[in-house]
Design a protein around this motif. Structure first.
Motif, PDB file in Angstrom:
ATOM      1  N   GLN A 188      -3.839   1.930 -21.633  1.00  0.00           N
ATOM      2  CA  GLN A 188      -4.371   0.522 -21.298  1.00  0.00           C
ATOM      3  C   GLN A 188      -3.720   0.432 -21.018  1.00  0.00           C
ATOM      4  OE1 GLN A 188      -5.210   0.561 -26.091  1.00  0.00           O
ATOM      5  NE2 GLN A 188      -6.784  -1.899 -25.173  1.00  0.00           N
ATOM      6  N   VAL A 189      -4.102  -1.040 -20.143  1.00  0.00           N
ATOM      7  CA  VAL A 189      -3.284  -2.867 -19.156  1.00  0.00           C
ATOM      8  C   VAL A 189      -3.840  -3.143 -20.185  1.00  0.00           C
ATOM      9  CG1 VAL A 189      -3.344  -0.717 -17.246  1.00  0.00           C
ATOM     10  CG2 VAL A 189      -4.686  -2.038 -17.454  1.00  0.00           C
ATOM     11  N   ASP A 190      -2.659  -4.252 -19.610  1.00  0.00           N
ATOM     12  CA  ASP A 190      -3.109  -5.719 -20.020  1.00  0.00           C
ATOM     13  C   ASP A 190      -3.931  -6.267 -19.572  1.00  0.00           C
ATOM     14  OD1 ASP A 190      -1.599  -6.613 -22.801  1.00  0.00           O
ATOM     15  OD2 ASP A 190       0.361  -6.089 -21.339  1.00  0.00           O
ATOM     16  N   GLY A 191      -4.522  -7.488 -20.213  1.00  0.00           N
ATOM     17  CA  GLY A 191      -5.769  -8.056 -19.275  1.00  0.00           C
ATOM     18  C   GLY A 191      -6.555  -7.991 -20.438  1.00  0.00           C
ATOM     19  N   LEU A 192      -7.646  -8.380 -19.742  1.00  0.00           N
ATOM     20  CA  LEU A 192      -9.485  -8.563 -19.886  1.00  0.00           C
ATOM     21  C   LEU A 192      -9.986  -7.627 -19.399  1.00  0.00           C
ATOM     22  CD1 LEU A 192     -10.675 -12.229 -19.061  1.00  0.00           C
ATOM     23  CD2 LEU A 192     -10.158 -11.305 -21.283  1.00  0.00           C
ATOM     24  N   GLN A 193      -9.861  -6.186 -19.979  1.00  0.00           N
ATOM     25  CA  GLN A 193      -9.961  -4.689 -20.130  1.00  0.00           C
ATOM     26  C   GLN A 193     -10.985  -4.060 -20.344  1.00  0.00           C
ATOM     27  OE1 GLN A 193      -8.972  -3.390 -16.714  1.00  0.00           O
ATOM     28  NE2 GLN A 193      -8.199  -5.031 -15.761  1.00  0.00           N
ATOM     29  N   PRO A 194     -11.874  -3.059 -19.749  1.00  0.00           N
ATOM     30  CA  PRO A 194     -13.046  -2.148 -20.689  1.00  0.00           C
ATOM     31  C   PRO A 194     -12.209  -1.812 -22.184  1.00  0.00           C
ATOM     32  CG  PRO A 194     -14.102  -2.120 -18.595  1.00  0.00           C
ATOM     33  CD  PRO A 194     -12.115  -3.312 -18.979  1.00  0.00           C
ATOM     34  N   GLY A 195     -11.515  -1.657 -23.794  1.00  0.00           N
ATOM     35  CA  GLY A 195     -11.430  -1.845 -24.245  1.00  0.00           C
ATOM     36  C   GLY A 195     -10.492  -1.707 -24.850  1.00  0.00           C
ATOM     37  N   ASN A 196      -9.733  -3.199 -24.408  1.00  0.00           N
ATOM     38  CA  ASN A 196      -8.636  -4.155 -24.653  1.00  0.00           C
ATOM     39  C   ASN A 196      -9.535  -5.503 -25.680  1.00  0.00           C
ATOM     40  OD1 ASN A 196      -7.014  -3.013 -23.319  1.00  0.00           O
ATOM     41  ND2 ASN A 196      -6.537  -4.642 -22.370  1.00  0.00           N
TER      42      ASN A 196
END
Length: 299
Positions: A188-196
């Motif tokens: 995971q990486v910060d921000g509006l990302q698929p899976g977050n």
């Protein structure tokens, strides 16, 4: 006299026989429409044609998401939804992301390998979170992975020979550490990302949602998300605030934490282990345990 009576009786019998024979050859008049009279004996009644209920056609895009293209690594590993879920999906339907394998493409749709030997089915790319190949998570990485085939969030704890120990951060606090091998990993990486996870401003409050895929409609950036209980919804990107994949805070700090699908004000009491926090909600009962993705600074 006797002979005359016998002759008269014989004539009467012949007359009755002739009358009876004529009645058997007379065609019956067609029954009036709507008549309830039964059909003549011996006549053939064709059975009315009946069609068995037809199964619902598989629907790769039940929510009508705009066209979307994605690229997949050769392994074509993904998180997506099962065919029975998609067949009946609509806004508000419960959807669960499962680990799956894409065996090809049909136009922009993905062809997903059926579970347990079942037939393959098509899925619109907006219902898929791609999983890169050959991901080797490091210690303390925050990842998307699996639990009994269901997509979950976790923190990498340690390596045990050829297995990786993780602590799930979006499950019951008493869920034990898991040793995983041969599963799917997405760093995971910060921000509006698929899976977050994100906080969705709606009706005067912020609700906890899982981001699945972005799209644009009418010049507005939007997201297909899953809300409380996996309920499908569409959110404007302007109404979404990303929840940090990692969070740090001190005991006594005022925070927002997830409770029954909403982000509620609470006070952090402790961090029992990396990524796992005990909080006390305002006007609530006993303290609760939440993990990364379910806690943030108040907006």
């Amino acid at each position: 006299m006797f002979g005359l009576q016998r002759l008269l009786a014989l004539a009467a019998a012949l007359l009755a026989a002739c009358s009876s024979g004529s009645s058997t050859t007379t065609e019956a008049a067609p029954a009036a429409s709507g008549s309830s009279d039964p059909p003549p004996l011996g006549s053939f009644i064709a059975p009315s044609p009946t069609q068995p209920p037809q199964p619902k056609s598989p629907q790769p895009n039940p929510l009508g998401l705009p066209p979307r293209k994605i690229k997949l690594d050769p392994g074509r590993r993904v998180f997506t939804f099962s065919e029975p879920m998609l067949a009946n999906a609509r806004i508000g339907s419960t959807l669960v992301l499962y680990a799956a394998t894409a065996i090809g493409f049909d136009g922009d749709d993905l062809v997903i390998e059926g579970q347990s030997g079942g037939p393959s089915y098509k899925v619109h790319a907006g219902y898929v979170i791609p999983v890169p190949d050959n991901v080797k998570p490091k210690l303390n990485d925050v990842v998307l992975t699996e639990w009994n085939g269901v997509m979950k969030h976790a923190v990498v704890r340690r390596y045990v020979k050829d297995r990786i120990a993780v602590r799930y951060t979006d499950m019951e606090a008493r869920t034990p550490e898991a040793l995983l091998k041969g599963v799917r990993w997405v760093k995971q990486v910060d921000g509006l990302q698929p899976g977050n996870y994100a906080a969705h401003r709606q009706e005067g409050e912020y609700r906890h949602v899982l981001l699945v895929s972005p799209f644009e409609a009418g010049g507005v950036k939007r997201w297909f998300c899953l809300g409380f209980g996996g309920a499908a919804l569409i959110a404007d990107e302007a109404d979404l605030q990303p929840i940090p994949i990692k969070w740090k805070g001190k005991a006594g700090a005022v925070v927002w934490a997830e409770w029954a699908g909403t982000m509620r004000r609470a006070v952090m009491q402790s961090e029992s282990e990396p990524g796992i926090f005990t909080v006390k909600f305002e006007r609530a009962g006993k303290p609760e345990v939440v993990g990364y993705g379910l806690i943030m600074n108040p907006l």
